[in-house]
Enzyme design. Structure first.
Site, mmCIF file in Angstrom:
data_model
loop_
_atom_site.group_PDB
_atom_site.id
_atom_site.type_symbol
_atom_site.label_atom_id
_atom_site.label_comp_id
_atom_site.label_asym_id
_atom_site.label_seq_id
_atom_site.Cartn_x
_atom_site.Cartn_y
_atom_site.Cartn_z
ATOM 1 N N ASP A 93 0.838 -1.197 0.000
ATOM 2 C CA ASP A 93 0.000 0.000 0.000
ATOM 3 C C ASP A 93 0.869 1.241 0.000
ATOM 4 O O ASP A 93 1.639 1.475 0.945
ATOM 5 C CB ASP A 93 -0.912 0.014 1.228
ATOM 6 N N ASP A 116 -10.117 -5.682 -1.256
ATOM 7 C CA ASP A 116 -9.198 -5.219 -0.222
ATOM 8 C C ASP A 116 -9.968 -4.385 0.788
ATOM 9 O O ASP A 116 -10.609 -3.395 0.426
ATOM 10 C CB ASP A 116 -8.083 -4.382 -0.866
#
Length: 256
Positions: free
Chosen positions: A59, A206
């Site tokens: 991320d 996600d």
């Protein structure tokens, strides 16, 4: 470039063969390293691979598109050096995704996934669509797979015109920016819209995914599962990975 094009054609042919008897590509589990112990990052990533992880989810947040600030290309470069065969699944939560393509390509990112909302605020704008298309081309020409991420309120229909050029669509089931949020069950229906349009595209989910929530995503066509705290926070991460994979495969076979 020609070699890269041949490789992409070969990969698409392989995906088409694999989906002849099922409704989606093979399952991939991608632990989110945002939940890892950063002081032992390489070791944590190696542990995930040994536990059965297919990908590693990275991320990247710039403090502008989202309020948090996290990992960047130097981290990806270090991971690539220590894990030469790992698939580094990079999710760019940044305001200017075009700016970072060269850095992540050079660092060794496997997949570069940018947010559609950075370039589009109108699903009917031809000018905005052209900008998205050009960025996808740039990513692929740089040697990475290309993905587009959708925030919870972004309609699935906005990404459909780009599916033929994309390798992956990421459907966020939390608001981007922080880990450990609660799964938004009302968002995963977008996966069914995308899956109906393509059996070959990887659909990644996600946000709040765990053994107790994964069925909701798997049932509507998702085949790539990102999980952070559910895996890294478990005493038995390999069992969690197996449970997530079993859910996806069960629904894929049922759909077939």
């Amino acid at each position: 470039k020609r070699e890269s094009e041949r490789e992409r054609e070969s990969e698409r042919a392989r995906k088409q063969r694999s989906t002849m008897t099922r409704d989606r590509p093979e399952c991939k589990i991608s632990p989110s390293i945002l939940s890892s112990d950063f002081a032992r990052l390489a070791e944590e990533c190696e542990r995930m691979v040994s536990c059965g992880a297919d990908w590693l989810h990275v991320d990247v947040m710039d403090g502008h598109f989202v309020p948090n600030l996290t990992l960047g290309a130097p981290i990806v470069k270090s991971l690539r050096k220590n894990l030469p065969d790992a698939f580094l699944d990079c999710h760019l939560m940044v305001s200017n995704p075009k700016q970072w393509v060269p850095d992540f390509a050079k660092a060794g990112a496997s997949l570069y996934c940018f947010h559609l909302e950075c370039l589009m605020d109108d699903g009917s704008s031809e000018a905005q669509a052209a900008e998205v298309s050009a960025l996808i081309d740039l990513i692929r020409e740089s040697g990475m797979k290309a993905g587009v991420a959708l925030k919870p309120k972004t309609p699935a229909e906005w990404v459909l015109p780009f599916l033929d050029k994309l390798d992956l669509v990421l459907v966020l089931t939390v608001e981007p920016g922080f880990g450990g949020q609660k799964f938004m069950a009302d968002v995963v229906g977008k996966c069914s819209v995308i899956r109906a349009a393509s059996k070959e595209i990887d659909i990644e989910v996600d946000g709040g995914l765990s053994p107790s929530t994964v069925d909701a995503a798997a049932a509507v066509g998702a085949n790539v599962v990102v999980a952070g705290s559910a895996i890294f926070g478990s005493d038995k991460p390999a069992e969690v990975i197996t449970t997530l994979r079993t859910s996806v495969e069960k629904h894929a076979n049922a759909a077939a």
